[in-house]
Motif scaffolding. Structure first.
Motif, PDB file in Angstrom:
ATOM      1  N   ASN A 126      -2.902   6.597   9.543  1.00  0.00           N
ATOM      2  CA  ASN A 126      -1.754   6.110   8.764  1.00  0.00           C
ATOM      3  C   ASN A 126      -1.896   5.350   7.730  1.00  0.00           C
ATOM      4  O   ASN A 126      -0.990   4.570   7.051  1.00  0.00           O
ATOM      5  N   PHE A 127      -3.080   4.574   7.471  1.00  0.00           N
ATOM      6  CA  PHE A 127      -3.501   3.686   6.527  1.00  0.00           C
ATOM      7  C   PHE A 127      -4.993   3.901   6.339  1.00  0.00           C
ATOM      8  O   PHE A 127      -5.608   4.423   7.258  1.00  0.00           O
ATOM      9  N   GLY A 128      -5.360   3.147   5.456  1.00  0.00           N
ATOM     10  CA  GLY A 128      -6.996   3.269   4.981  1.00  0.00           C
ATOM     11  C   GLY A 128      -7.338   4.585   4.472  1.00  0.00           C
ATOM     12  O   GLY A 128      -8.456   4.901   4.666  1.00  0.00           O
ATOM     13  N   ASN A 129      -6.624   5.244   3.530  1.00  0.00           N
ATOM     14  CA  ASN A 129      -6.810   6.406   3.000  1.00  0.00           C
ATOM     15  C   ASN A 129      -7.083   6.407   1.543  1.00  0.00           C
ATOM     16  O   ASN A 129      -6.840   7.430   0.886  1.00  0.00           O
ATOM     17  N   LEU A 130      -7.046   5.483   0.834  1.00  0.00           N
ATOM     18  CA  LEU A 130      -7.349   5.582  -0.530  1.00  0.00           C
ATOM     19  C   LEU A 130      -8.656   5.864  -0.777  1.00  0.00           C
ATOM     20  O   LEU A 130      -9.513   5.374  -0.246  1.00  0.00           O
ATOM     21  N   SER A 131      -8.757   6.169  -1.964  1.00  0.00           N
ATOM     22  CA  SER A 131     -10.083   6.677  -2.570  1.00  0.00           C
ATOM     23  C   SER A 131     -10.884   5.638  -2.937  1.00  0.00           C
ATOM     24  O   SER A 131     -10.382   4.403  -3.524  1.00  0.00           O
ATOM     25  N   SER A 217       0.402  -8.021  12.266  1.00  0.00           N
ATOM     26  CA  SER A 217      -0.166  -7.930  11.158  1.00  0.00           C
ATOM     27  C   SER A 217      -0.022  -6.646  10.368  1.00  0.00           C
ATOM     28  O   SER A 217      -0.232  -6.471   9.069  1.00  0.00           O
ATOM     29  N   TRP A 218       0.564  -5.530  10.912  1.00  0.00           N
ATOM     30  CA  TRP A 218       0.713  -4.286  10.360  1.00  0.00           C
ATOM     31  C   TRP A 218       2.396  -3.905  10.116  1.00  0.00           C
ATOM     32  O   TRP A 218       2.631  -2.859   9.711  1.00  0.00           O
ATOM     33  N   LEU A 219       3.170  -4.823  10.251  1.00  0.00           N
ATOM     34  CA  LEU A 219       4.498  -4.539  10.059  1.00  0.00           C
ATOM     35  C   LEU A 219       5.191  -5.871   9.315  1.00  0.00           C
ATOM     36  O   LEU A 219       4.649  -6.813   9.301  1.00  0.00           O
ATOM     37  N   PRO A 220       6.119  -5.598   8.427  1.00  0.00           N
ATOM     38  CA  PRO A 220       6.628  -6.666   7.660  1.00  0.00           C
ATOM     39  C   PRO A 220       7.605  -7.527   8.322  1.00  0.00           C
ATOM     40  O   PRO A 220       8.679  -7.853   7.953  1.00  0.00           O
ATOM     41  N   HIS A 335       0.245  -2.600   2.764  1.00  0.00           N
ATOM     42  CA  HIS A 335       0.024  -2.018   3.952  1.00  0.00           C
ATOM     43  C   HIS A 335       0.645  -0.784   4.005  1.00  0.00           C
ATOM     44  O   HIS A 335       1.933  -0.702   4.177  1.00  0.00           O
ATOM     45  N   ILE A 336      -0.234   0.435   4.218  1.00  0.00           N
ATOM     46  CA  ILE A 336       0.431   1.820   4.112  1.00  0.00           C
ATOM     47  C   ILE A 336       1.270   2.125   5.252  1.00  0.00           C
ATOM     48  O   ILE A 336       2.143   2.808   5.327  1.00  0.00           O
ATOM     49  N   GLU A 337       0.773   1.651   6.539  1.00  0.00           N
ATOM     50  CA  GLU A 337       1.491   2.112   7.663  1.00  0.00           C
ATOM     51  C   GLU A 337       2.858   1.381   7.964  1.00  0.00           C
ATOM     52  O   GLU A 337       3.861   1.884   8.036  1.00  0.00           O
ATOM     53  N   GLY A 338       3.072   0.046   7.504  1.00  0.00           N
ATOM     54  CA  GLY A 338       4.192  -0.700   7.403  1.00  0.00           C
ATOM     55  C   GLY A 338       4.870  -0.585   6.202  1.00  0.00           C
ATOM     56  O   GLY A 338       6.237  -0.883   6.217  1.00  0.00           O
ATOM     57  N   GLN A 339       4.435   0.205   5.283  1.00  0.00           N
ATOM     58  CA  GLN A 339       5.074   0.169   4.008  1.00  0.00           C
ATOM     59  C   GLN A 339       5.670  -0.890   3.206  1.00  0.00           C
ATOM     60  O   GLN A 339       6.863  -1.138   2.810  1.00  0.00           O
ATOM     61  N   PHE A 340       4.626  -1.946   3.166  1.00  0.00           N
ATOM     62  CA  PHE A 340       5.093  -3.342   2.459  1.00  0.00           C
ATOM     63  C   PHE A 340       3.912  -3.907   1.834  1.00  0.00           C
ATOM     64  O   PHE A 340       2.771  -3.754   2.196  1.00  0.00           O
ATOM     65  N   TYR A 341       4.255  -5.027   1.016  1.00  0.00           N
ATOM     66  CA  TYR A 341       3.249  -5.409   0.427  1.00  0.00           C
ATOM     67  C   TYR A 341       3.041  -7.230   1.181  1.00  0.00           C
ATOM     68  O   TYR A 341       3.842  -7.882   1.499  1.00  0.00           O
ATOM     69  N   SER A 342       1.748  -7.101   1.730  1.00  0.00           N
ATOM     70  CA  SER A 342       1.458  -8.506   2.373  1.00  0.00           C
ATOM     71  C   SER A 342       1.146  -9.470   1.172  1.00  0.00           C
ATOM     72  O   SER A 342       1.526 -10.650   1.507  1.00  0.00           O
ATOM     73  N   PHE A 343       0.678  -9.194  -0.010  1.00  0.00           N
ATOM     74  CA  PHE A 343       0.469  -9.741  -0.953  1.00  0.00           C
ATOM     75  C   PHE A 343       0.568  -8.948  -2.107  1.00  0.00           C
ATOM     76  O   PHE A 343       0.240  -7.867  -2.133  1.00  0.00           O
ATOM     77  N   ASN A 344       1.068  -9.602  -3.287  1.00  0.00           N
ATOM     78  CA  ASN A 344       0.769  -8.670  -4.549  1.00  0.00           C
ATOM     79  C   ASN A 344       1.207  -9.918  -5.794  1.00  0.00           C
ATOM     80  O   ASN A 344       1.076 -11.072  -5.308  1.00  0.00           O
ATOM     81  N   PRO A 345       0.815  -9.563  -6.994  1.00  0.00           N
ATOM     82  CA  PRO A 345       0.808 -10.777  -7.941  1.00  0.00           C
ATOM     83  C   PRO A 345       2.453 -11.500  -7.813  1.00  0.00           C
ATOM     84  O   PRO A 345       2.083 -12.769  -8.072  1.00  0.00           O
ATOM     85  N   GLU A 346       3.322 -11.053  -7.565  1.00  0.00           N
ATOM     86  CA  GLU A 346       4.699 -11.829  -7.575  1.00  0.00           C
ATOM     87  C   GLU A 346       4.561 -12.820  -6.189  1.00  0.00           C
ATOM     88  O   GLU A 346       4.904 -13.971  -6.697  1.00  0.00           O
TER      89      GLU A 346
END
Length: 354
Positions: A126-131, A217-220, A335-346
């Motif tokens: 449920n994560f790690g599936n990006l091309s 680590s995998w949840l918000p 993080h695709i499993e938790g559906q949240f951003y651990s980091f992003n530009p903002e």
């Protein structure tokens, strides 16, 4: 109406059977239907060359694990087909990047699957599936003749994925990335309770460590400044810091080779893969720095503020360097499993300007 196909096969996955029965779990395997497929975890139950026990999915460890081999041999004893359960993109090792580009290990996983005529593999979760180069490379390797060597295969893939590149420079870069990951402090506490996924989105305040943990680590979870649950007797704090620094240094050497390999290629694959590798290197550097801040906070005194300021400024500079590549790829930090951003530009901009 109920439609049943005689050609449809059931797959039994051995995920965590060892929580209930000792490996190799032959008591369960012997009772499976003979026309089913046993899907066995490819890396769990193995040992890295330095003796580190692998008890989760891993791209840093090529496998197969001893546990997988035992399960495979037991299944064959009862006439049961076997397939491999692994992940192709990334794992809990760093789950918030596009992929972990460890192509040598991916080649070895594919080579084993082909040479042992496994029934197939499941390469996602449920994560790690990006091309990425990882997913493209596995498909590429699967279609090569079994006689092709690792170096030949990876060089051919580099030429395929990055037309007009210096293939051998790319091969050397990916090899150094793989070598860097041999220092990864691999254990469940670090994977599940460590900061590796969040390093580009954290900067704890000065002062003594609070009682609030950094969270799963995998949840918000709300992120505290106490990293104690990620530290073990096998990987104590000083060893974690040393290993992460070693990883960052070797990864940087690989990154320089990758830059030479792809040069100024103006294509999407080159830009995405270089940016992804750049971010990973900064994650290792930032993680070493954050654990150093944590060590300082554990021993906080009236003279600590100067060292804290130095480390905090270093952390902000790391974020500044990574920021353009995070802007470039919106998948980074998610993080695709938790559906949240651990980091992003903002998140990163807020820390940089704090």
């Amino acid at each position: 109406k109920c439609f049943v196909s005689k050609d449809f096969k059931l797959i039994f996955w051995n995920w965590s059977w060892t929580m209930y029965i000792d490996p190799l779990c032959e008591e369960i395997i012997s009772k499976l239907p003979k026309d089913c497929i046993l899907m066995a975890d490819f890396e769990r139950g193995g040992y890295r060359e330095d003796g580190t026990f692998i008890n989760e999915y891993s791209l840093a460890y090529s496998g197969p694990s001893e546990q997988f081999l035992d399960s495979m041999n037991a299944a064959k004893k009862y006439g049961i087909e076997v397939m491999a359960k692994l992940q192709l993109g990334t794992t809990h090792e760093i789950a918030t990047v596009r992929s972990l580009p460890l192509l040598g290990n991916l080649f070895r996983k594919v080579k084993f699957i082909k040479e042992n005529n496994l029934a197939g593999f499941m390469g996602c979760w449920n994560f790690g599936n990006l091309s990425s180069a990882n997913t493209a490379a596995v498909n590429f390797f699967m279609n090569l003749d079994k006689s092709v060597t690792e170096n030949e295969a990876i060089a051919a893939f580099a030429e395929h994925y990055f037309p007009d590149c210096n293939a051998q420079k790319c091969v050397q870069a990916w090899q150094l990335f793989t070598e860097a990951m041999q220092k990864y402090p691999f254990c469940v506490p670090f994977l599940y309770n460590g900061i590796i996924n969040h390093t580009l989105g954290l900067l704890p305040p000065p002062g003594q460590v609070s009682e609030k943990i950094v969270g799963r680590s995998w949840l918000p979870d709300e992120r505290g400044d106490d990293y104690c649950k990620s530290i073990t007797d096998i990987f104590p704090l000083d060893k974690i810091i040393d290993n992460l620094n070693d990883m960052a240094e070797k990864w940087q050497n690989g990154l320089e080779l990758l830059a030479e390999g792809i040069g100024s290629l103006d294509n999407v694959n080159a830009k995405i893969e270089y940016g992804n590798a750049f971010i990973i290197g900064k994650i290792f550097e930032a993680a070493a720095n954050l654990y150093s801040i944590y060590k300082l906070k554990l021993n906080w005194n009236e003279n600590s503020i100067k060292e804290y300021s130095r480390l905090a400024n270093k952390h902000k500079n790391i974020l500044k360097e990574a920021l353009p590549y995070v802007y470039q790829d919106s998948a980074q930090g998610f993080h695709i499993e938790g559906q949240f951003y651990s980091f992003n530009p903002e998140i990163m901009e807020k820390i940089i300007h704090s």
